[in-house]
Write an enzyme that holds these catalytic residues in place. Sequence first.
Site, PDB file in Angstrom:
ATOM      1  N   LEU A 187      60.347   3.189  62.757  1.00 11.45           N
ATOM      2  CA  LEU A 187      61.566   2.395  62.619  1.00 11.45           C
ATOM      3  C   LEU A 187      62.428   3.034  61.547  1.00 11.45           C
ATOM      4  CD1 LEU A 187      60.457  -1.376  62.631  1.00 11.45           C
ATOM      5  CD2 LEU A 187      61.969  -0.274  64.280  1.00 11.45           C
ATOM      6  N   ASP A 188      63.746   3.046  61.751  1.00  8.95           N
ATOM      7  CA  ASP A 188      64.655   3.551  60.725  1.00  8.95           C
ATOM      8  C   ASP A 188      64.480   2.751  59.436  1.00  8.95           C
ATOM      9  OD1 ASP A 188      65.757   5.352  62.530  1.00  8.95           O
ATOM     10  OD2 ASP A 188      67.305   3.942  63.167  1.00  8.95           O
ATOM     11  N   PRO A 189      64.745   3.366  58.275  1.00  6.14           N
ATOM     12  CA  PRO A 189      64.613   2.635  57.003  1.00  6.14           C
ATOM     13  C   PRO A 189      65.375   1.318  56.962  1.00  6.14           C
ATOM     14  CG  PRO A 189      64.862   4.971  56.579  1.00  6.14           C
ATOM     15  CD  PRO A 189      65.064   4.785  58.059  1.00  6.14           C
TER      16      PRO A 189
END
Length: 301
Positions: A46-48
């Site tokens: 997942l993206d930050p």
Amino acid sequence: MGRVKKGRAVSGWVIIDKPAGVGSTTVVNKVKWAFQAQKAGHAGTLDPDATGVLAIALGEATKTVPFVTDGLKCYHFRVAFGAATSSDDASGTVLETSATRPSDAGIEAALAAFRGDIMQVPPQVSAVKVEGERAYDLAREGIEMDLVARPLWVERLAVLARPDADHVDLEMICGKGGYVRAIARDLGQALGCLGHVAWLRRTWSGPFEAEGAATMAEIERLARTEEIDALLLPLELGLTDLPELPATPEGAARLRNGNPGMVLTSSVEWGDEAWASYQGRAVAVGVYKAGELHPSRVFNL
């Protein structure tokens, strides 16, 4: 003499409701440390800035990661209209703006092109490899890339809400390798108004849901205590999308040694991929042939 592995031989799944502002690798490393596990991995980054389901496999469960990664995933996200950014989300630099805003009917009509089998160009800031290097590393150096479009199955893409003229909230259910940011970017282009992701949440991934998932606060509180094992889910959940074949006692023994083993008859056909169980525990994953499972992965439980 073989090298002794550090940590506990703990196996299973830990499902984290990832908060915004932290990277997936950081979360995986924290969970591995908290469980004192010998090995850890995850089934889809997942993206930050994204939140939601981050499925983390410990020990032998890492052998089931590909089956969860290949499964469907569900995302809820908001598209902000009127600006294209360098990362296709709110964290990037604004590259271009537009005063145009789409109608509800225009959005509904445009979404049709993003359902089913589509081709998708990954964002410039993504984990795809370009000549051995990650695209996000090259992007940070200011290098623009012509990334190759990749196939993606989108099972569902639907409007959840239209909070105002500048935004739309969507739900997407898709297969492996989907970039929500690319959907927002391409939808904005198709509507002639530009767009990027304002926020993103993964609500489920394969058999794992955000509801009831552990928080990082719980991981911190229970780290390196006996109580933390209560957060561990069975390895077998990672095999939900494969048929289960109960093995005979002799078959289980053979499978554990990496040899074809006899399994009880079922509805699977010759050449199908399946997993063998014995007394409710996973023994191996492999290919079914004439009453036997030919193992490709064996679990040491």
